[in-house]
Design a protein around this motif. Structure first.
Motif, PDB file in Angstrom:
ATOM      1  N   LEU A   1       0.819  -1.207   0.000  1.00 26.59           N
ATOM      2  CA  LEU A   1       0.000   0.000   0.000  1.00 26.59           C
ATOM      3  C   LEU A   1       0.854   1.258   0.000  1.00 26.59           C
ATOM      4  CD1 LEU A   1      -2.877  -1.009   2.434  1.00 26.59           C
ATOM      5  CD2 LEU A   1      -3.159  -0.278   0.058  1.00 26.59           C
ATOM      6  N   GLU A   2       2.009   1.186   0.638  1.00 27.63           N
ATOM      7  CA  GLU A   2       2.934   2.328   0.650  1.00 27.63           C
ATOM      8  C   GLU A   2       3.351   2.680  -0.778  1.00 27.63           C
ATOM      9  OE1 GLU A   2       4.437   5.274   2.525  1.00 27.63           O
ATOM     10  OE2 GLU A   2       4.469   3.611   3.960  1.00 27.63           O
ATOM     11  N   VAL A   3       3.625   1.662  -1.572  1.00 26.91           N
ATOM     12  CA  VAL A   3       4.016   1.886  -2.968  1.00 26.91           C
ATOM     13  C   VAL A   3       2.885   2.566  -3.732  1.00 26.91           C
ATOM     14  CG1 VAL A   3       4.609   0.744  -5.141  1.00 26.91           C
ATOM     15  CG2 VAL A   3       5.638  -0.038  -2.998  1.00 26.91           C
ATOM     16  N   LEU A   4       1.671   2.087  -3.540  1.00 24.37           N
ATOM     17  CA  LEU A   4       0.525   2.683  -4.227  1.00 24.37           C
ATOM     18  C   LEU A   4       0.324   4.137  -3.811  1.00 24.37           C
ATOM     19  CD1 LEU A   4      -2.156  -0.168  -4.181  1.00 24.37           C
ATOM     20  CD2 LEU A   4      -1.040   0.814  -6.186  1.00 24.37           C
ATOM     21  N   HIS A   5       0.489   4.428  -2.526  1.00 24.86           N
ATOM     22  CA  HIS A   5       0.286   5.800  -2.062  1.00 24.86           C
ATOM     23  C   HIS A   5       1.406   6.729  -2.539  1.00 24.86           C
ATOM     24  CE1 HIS A   5      -2.809   3.971   0.463  1.00 24.86           C
ATOM     25  NE2 HIS A   5      -3.304   5.176   0.588  1.00 24.86           N
TER      26      HIS A   5
ATOM     27  N   HIS B   1      -8.516   1.634  -3.576  1.00 23.77           N
ATOM     28  CA  HIS B   1      -9.809   1.190  -3.061  1.00 23.77           C
ATOM     29  C   HIS B   1      -9.956  -0.329  -3.212  1.00 23.77           C
ATOM     30  CE1 HIS B   1     -12.095   4.892  -2.062  1.00 23.77           C
ATOM     31  NE2 HIS B   1     -11.243   5.465  -2.895  1.00 23.77           N
ATOM     32  N   GLU B   2      -9.538  -0.850  -4.368  1.00 27.89           N
ATOM     33  CA  GLU B   2      -9.599  -2.293  -4.593  1.00 27.89           C
ATOM     34  C   GLU B   2      -8.729  -3.042  -3.587  1.00 27.89           C
ATOM     35  OE1 GLU B   2     -11.242  -4.397  -7.096  1.00 27.89           O
ATOM     36  OE2 GLU B   2     -12.504  -2.620  -6.857  1.00 27.89           O
ATOM     37  N   ALA B   3      -7.563  -2.486  -3.278  1.00 26.37           N
ATOM     38  CA  ALA B   3      -6.647  -3.136  -2.332  1.00 26.37           C
ATOM     39  C   ALA B   3      -7.279  -3.235  -0.942  1.00 26.37           C
ATOM     40  CB  ALA B   3      -5.336  -2.360  -2.268  1.00 26.37           C
ATOM     41  N   PHE B   4      -7.952  -2.182  -0.513  1.00 28.57           N
ATOM     42  CA  PHE B   4      -8.616  -2.218   0.798  1.00 28.57           C
ATOM     43  C   PHE B   4      -9.735  -3.262   0.807  1.00 28.57           C
ATOM     44  CE2 PHE B   4      -6.415   1.669   1.808  1.00 28.57           C
ATOM     45  CZ  PHE B   4      -6.369   1.690   3.195  1.00 28.57           C
ATOM     46  N   ILE B   5     -10.493  -3.318  -0.287  1.00 25.69           N
ATOM     47  CA  ILE B   5     -11.592  -4.283  -0.363  1.00 25.69           C
ATOM     48  C   ILE B   5     -11.045  -5.713  -0.354  1.00 25.69           C
ATOM     49  CG2 ILE B   5     -13.454  -5.131  -1.849  1.00 25.69           C
ATOM     50  CD1 ILE B   5     -13.712  -2.131  -2.788  1.00 25.69           C
ATOM     51  N   THR B   6      -9.947  -5.932  -1.072  1.00 21.05           N
ATOM     52  CA  THR B   6      -9.326  -7.262  -1.091  1.00 21.05           C
ATOM     53  C   THR B   6      -8.807  -7.639   0.294  1.00 21.05           C
ATOM     54  OG1 THR B   6      -8.691  -6.994  -3.417  1.00 21.05           O
ATOM     55  CG2 THR B   6      -7.494  -8.655  -2.130  1.00 21.05           C
ATOM     56  N   LEU B   7      -8.156  -6.684   0.959  1.00 21.82           N
ATOM     57  CA  LEU B   7      -7.628  -6.945   2.298  1.00 21.82           C
ATOM     58  C   LEU B   7      -8.739  -7.257   3.302  1.00 21.82           C
ATOM     59  CD1 LEU B   7      -4.763  -4.354   2.941  1.00 21.82           C
ATOM     60  CD2 LEU B   7      -4.609  -6.839   3.016  1.00 21.82           C
TER      61      LEU B   7
ATOM     62  N   ALA C   1      -5.086  13.971   0.441  1.00 19.65           N
ATOM     63  CA  ALA C   1      -5.021  14.097   1.898  1.00 19.65           C
ATOM     64  C   ALA C   1      -5.948  13.098   2.582  1.00 19.65           C
ATOM     65  CB  ALA C   1      -5.381  15.520   2.315  1.00 19.65           C
ATOM     66  N   GLU C   2      -7.119  12.883   1.990  1.00 18.33           N
ATOM     67  CA  GLU C   2      -8.071  11.933   2.557  1.00 18.33           C
ATOM     68  C   GLU C   2      -7.530  10.501   2.486  1.00 18.33           C
ATOM     69  OE1 GLU C   2     -11.522  14.893   0.921  1.00 18.33           O
ATOM     70  OE2 GLU C   2     -11.507  12.825   0.197  1.00 18.33           O
ATOM     71  N   HIS C   3      -6.922  10.169   1.354  1.00 14.01           N
ATOM     72  CA  HIS C   3      -6.334   8.836   1.217  1.00 14.01           C
ATOM     73  C   HIS C   3      -5.194   8.628   2.211  1.00 14.01           C
ATOM     74  CE1 HIS C   3      -8.103   6.360  -1.871  1.00 14.01           C
ATOM     75  NE2 HIS C   3      -8.292   7.424  -2.630  1.00 14.01           N
ATOM     76  N   LEU C   4      -4.376   9.634   2.375  1.00 13.98           N
ATOM     77  CA  LEU C   4      -3.256   9.505   3.307  1.00 13.98           C
ATOM     78  C   LEU C   4      -3.752   9.350   4.743  1.00 13.98           C
ATOM     79  CD1 LEU C   4      -0.747  12.121   1.800  1.00 13.98           C
ATOM     80  CD2 LEU C   4      -0.682   9.615   1.608  1.00 13.98           C
ATOM     81  N   ALA C   5      -4.896   9.972   5.055  1.00 12.68           N
ATOM     82  CA  ALA C   5      -5.469   9.831   6.397  1.00 12.68           C
ATOM     83  C   ALA C   5      -5.936   8.395   6.639  1.00 12.68           C
ATOM     84  CB  ALA C   5      -6.642  10.801   6.568  1.00 12.68           C
ATOM     85  N   VAL C   6      -6.558   7.795   5.618  1.00 16.48           N
ATOM     86  CA  VAL C   6      -6.982   6.398   5.746  1.00 16.48           C
ATOM     87  C   VAL C   6      -5.762   5.501   5.932  1.00 16.48           C
ATOM     88  CG1 VAL C   6      -8.182   4.474   4.646  1.00 16.48           C
ATOM     89  CG2 VAL C   6      -9.020   6.807   4.297  1.00 16.48           C
ATOM     90  N   PHE C   7      -4.733   5.734   5.124  1.00 15.51           N
ATOM     91  CA  PHE C   7      -3.542   4.894   5.180  1.00 15.51           C
ATOM     92  C   PHE C   7      -2.810   5.050   6.514  1.00 15.51           C
ATOM     93  CE2 PHE C   7       0.927   4.017   3.430  1.00 15.51           C
ATOM     94  CZ  PHE C   7       0.799   2.648   3.625  1.00 15.51           C
ATOM     95  N   ALA C   8      -2.778   6.283   7.027  1.00 15.09           N
ATOM     96  CA  ALA C   8      -2.139   6.515   8.320  1.00 15.09           C
ATOM     97  C   ALA C   8      -2.855   5.731   9.420  1.00 15.09           C
ATOM     98  CB  ALA C   8      -2.136   8.006   8.648  1.00 15.09           C
TER      99      ALA C   8
END
Length: 222
Positions: free
Chosen positions: A108-112, A135-141, A177-184
């Motif tokens: 996920l770090e690579v994708l971000h 989004h697909e990666a989160f759903i798969t996980l 910024a929203e994506h980074l917040a989810v990843f954090a």
């Protein structure tokens, strides 16, 4: 012979779906069966089976005695769908966070990192593709087939409109910024925070689409 037919209509449905998402078949456009048979090099039987698939998915609408048209997503559709998919993808983020291992975080770090580079370069189309992959990666996980099935159905409909949001001034950086917040939150193993951040991300996408509609209307008003 039946497996061949299935293969033909599945392939035709896939190609038509890609054209719809890419804008080659814009919302409201009529699908000429004869022209499509020539373009896809198939007969009418598998083509009509493919059209039935896309009608069931909500990407096409069928009008008796007229044929099939690419679906047009309305403001009411968006108001109805976004709160639902926000809840569902929020839950997927919660479950993904609870199950993510170090290898998943690295991927996920690579994708971000790619997402940040696309945003920095202003590459909207590339940003959208990486955004979709995240989004697909989160759903798969999340590894919940019921969530994946329902989210997948709704995401197909939203792809008719969602890419427009990234052209709203400032939206690209907000989305990042929203994506980074989810990843954090995921990296911190905070399931509740990940769920809330993903839910907010989806709801803000609805706000951005509302801005697109307002701007379009203001240009039409003399």
């Amino acid at each position: 012979m039946r497996p061949v037919l299935n293969s033909l209509h599945d392939e035709a449905a896939s190609r038509l779906r890609e054209q719809i998402f890419a804008g080659g078949l814009p919302p409201g456009s009529f699908l000429d069966e004869g022209a499509l048979c020539e373009r896809l090099a198939i007969s009418r039987t598998p083509l009509r089976e493919a059209l039935k698939v896309l009608v069931a998915e909500g990407l096409l609408r069928h009008e008796p005695r007229r044929g099939c048209f690419v679906a047009e997503i309305t403001e009411q559709d968006l108001d109805d769908i976004f709160p639902v998919i926000a809840l569902l993808e929020g839950r997927a983020a919660h479950e993904a966070t609870s199950k993510a291992r170090q290898a998943d975080i690295v991927a996920l770090e690579v994708l971000h990192e790619r997402l940040q580079q696309c945003a920095a370069d202003g590459q909207v189309a590339d940003y959208y593709e990486v955004n979709y992959a995240i989004h697909e990666a989160f759903i798969t996980l999340a590894d919940n087939r019921w969530l994946a099935q329902v989210i997948g159905d709704l995401r197909k409909i939203l792809r008719l409109a969602r890419a427009q949001t990234l052209h709203v001034p400032g939206r690209l950086q907000q989305s990042l910024a929203e994506h980074l917040a989810v990843f954090a939150a995921l990296k911190a193993h905070d399931c509740d925070a990940a769920e809330e951040a993903m839910r907010n991300h989806l709801l803000r996408q609805r706000d951005a689409l509302r801005d697109v509609a307002r701007n379009h209307q203001s240009r039409l008003t003399p």
